[in-house]
Design a protein around this motif. Structure first.
Motif, short mmCIF file in Angstrom:
data_model
loop_
_atom_site.label_atom_id
_atom_site.label_comp_id
_atom_site.label_asym_id
_atom_site.label_seq_id
_atom_site.Cartn_x
_atom_site.Cartn_y
_atom_site.Cartn_z
N ALA A 86 28.44 43.04 38.27
CA ALA A 86 29.25 41.93 38.81
C ALA A 86 30.73 42.29 38.79
O ALA A 86 31.47 41.97 39.73
N PHE A 87 31.15 42.97 37.75
CA PHE A 87 32.56 43.39 37.68
C PHE A 87 32.88 44.34 38.83
O PHE A 87 33.84 44.14 39.57
N SER A 88 32.06 45.38 38.99
CA SER A 88 32.38 46.38 40.01
C SER A 88 32.17 45.86 41.43
O SER A 88 32.93 46.21 42.33
N SER A 89 31.18 45.01 41.65
CA SER A 89 30.91 44.54 43.02
C SER A 89 31.75 43.34 43.43
O SER A 89 31.95 43.11 44.63
N SER A 95 39.72 42.19 43.72
CA SER A 95 41.08 42.41 43.19
C SER A 95 41.80 43.47 43.99
O SER A 95 42.98 43.34 44.31
N GLU A 96 41.08 44.53 44.32
CA GLU A 96 41.66 45.59 45.15
C GLU A 96 42.07 45.04 46.52
O GLU A 96 43.17 45.31 47.00
N ALA A 97 41.20 44.24 47.12
CA ALA A 97 41.51 43.66 48.43
C ALA A 97 42.73 42.73 48.33
O ALA A 97 43.61 42.76 49.21
N SER A 98 42.81 41.95 47.29
CA SER A 98 43.94 41.04 47.11
C SER A 98 45.23 41.81 46.88
O SER A 98 46.28 41.47 47.43
N TYR A 99 45.15 42.85 46.06
CA TYR A 99 46.32 43.69 45.81
C TYR A 99 46.77 44.35 47.11
O TYR A 99 47.96 44.35 47.45
N GLN A 100 45.82 44.94 47.83
CA GLN A 100 46.14 45.63 49.10
C GLN A 100 46.74 44.67 50.12
O GLN A 100 47.61 45.06 50.91
N ALA A 101 46.29 43.42 50.11
CA ALA A 101 46.80 42.43 51.06
C ALA A 101 48.17 41.89 50.66
O ALA A 101 48.79 41.14 51.41
N THR A 143 42.47 44.73 27.10
CA THR A 143 42.08 45.85 26.23
C THR A 143 41.72 47.09 27.04
O THR A 143 42.06 48.21 26.66
N MET A 144 41.05 46.89 28.17
CA MET A 144 40.48 48.02 28.91
C MET A 144 41.37 48.55 30.04
O MET A 144 40.96 49.46 30.75
N THR A 145 42.55 48.00 30.22
CA THR A 145 43.41 48.42 31.32
C THR A 145 44.64 49.14 30.78
O THR A 145 45.44 48.56 30.06
N ARG A 172 41.20 50.97 40.37
CA ARG A 172 42.62 51.31 40.39
C ARG A 172 43.42 50.39 39.48
O ARG A 172 43.22 49.18 39.45
N PHE A 173 44.33 50.97 38.74
CA PHE A 173 45.13 50.25 37.76
C PHE A 173 45.84 49.05 38.38
O PHE A 173 45.83 47.95 37.83
N GLU A 174 46.47 49.24 39.52
CA GLU A 174 47.24 48.15 40.15
C GLU A 174 46.37 46.95 40.50
O GLU A 174 46.80 45.80 40.38
N ALA A 175 45.13 47.21 40.90
CA ALA A 175 44.21 46.11 41.21
C ALA A 175 43.86 45.35 39.94
O ALA A 175 43.75 44.11 39.95
#
Length: 191
Positions: A86-89, A95-101, A143-145, A172-175
């Motif tokens: 669920a996290f990866s999908s 989050s990546e899409a939101s960051y990229q947008a 903790t994990m980032t 990706r870190f930024e996401a």
């Protein structure tokens, strides 16, 4: 530092990890500098060697490994796998899409996006989307980032001539920064 010493560096770092499986993984992925490296590989190797000797990076890596082991033990293998999927999908992809947008995580659109992500995540893992669960996810992400972990994987890929390795595993870190900020903002009462 001679060639033999540099080859032992990953072992020294791996030996400081809390679980044998993590130590084995670190040894398995750590690349050797090619016989005839290009300039980019040499620069990446130098940075990678410095990174794995950084005491703070070692401590953060250890904390991440311990956190992951605790989470796996608490959830059990089946629930842990469901959570990871669920996290990866959902969370990582959205989050990546939101960051990229370029969506501001503190904006109403950012809040709506994180609400939608969390609802989909909750549906996939079979848990309710509550402030308490969001706070646990936020704590886990905090903790994990760490930017250095993403950099580690990038450097491993460069030295080993496997650029795709940076895309495996960690998003990706930024996401993840975007998701952390969006969750934090969504947990604050609306003003």
């Amino acid at each position: 530092m001679n060639d033999r010493d540099t080859r032992r560096l990953p072992d020294r770092r791996a030996d400081r990890m809390p679980l044998p499986t993590i130590a084995q993984m670190m040894r398995a992925v750590f690349p050797e500098l090619p016989e005839d490296p290009n300039e980019q590989q040499v620069e990446a190797w130098v940075e990678l060697v410095a990174l794995i000797q950084d005491e703070d990076f070692i401590a953060v890596s250890r904390t991440m490994a311990e956190h992951g082991a605790r989470k796996t033990a608490q959830l059990g293998e089946e629930d842990w796998q469901r959570d990871q999927n669920a996290f990866s999908s959902v969370l990582a992809v959205e989050s990546e899409a939101s960051y990229q947008a370029g969506v501001d995580p503190a904006s109403p659109e950012g809040r709506a996006r994180v609400d939608a992500m969390m609802a989909e995540w909750a549906d996939l893992v079979g848990k309710p989307d509550t402030p308490e669960i969001r706070a646990k996810i936020l704590q886990s992400l905090d903790t994990m980032t760490d930017r250095r972990v993403n950099r580690f994987w990038h450097l491993v890929g460069l030295v080993g001539d496997r650029p795709q390795i940076a895309a495996q595993g960690a998003p990706r870190f930024e996401a993840m920064e975007w998701l952390i900020s969006a969750l934090r903002n969504a947990l604050e009462p609306a003003v």
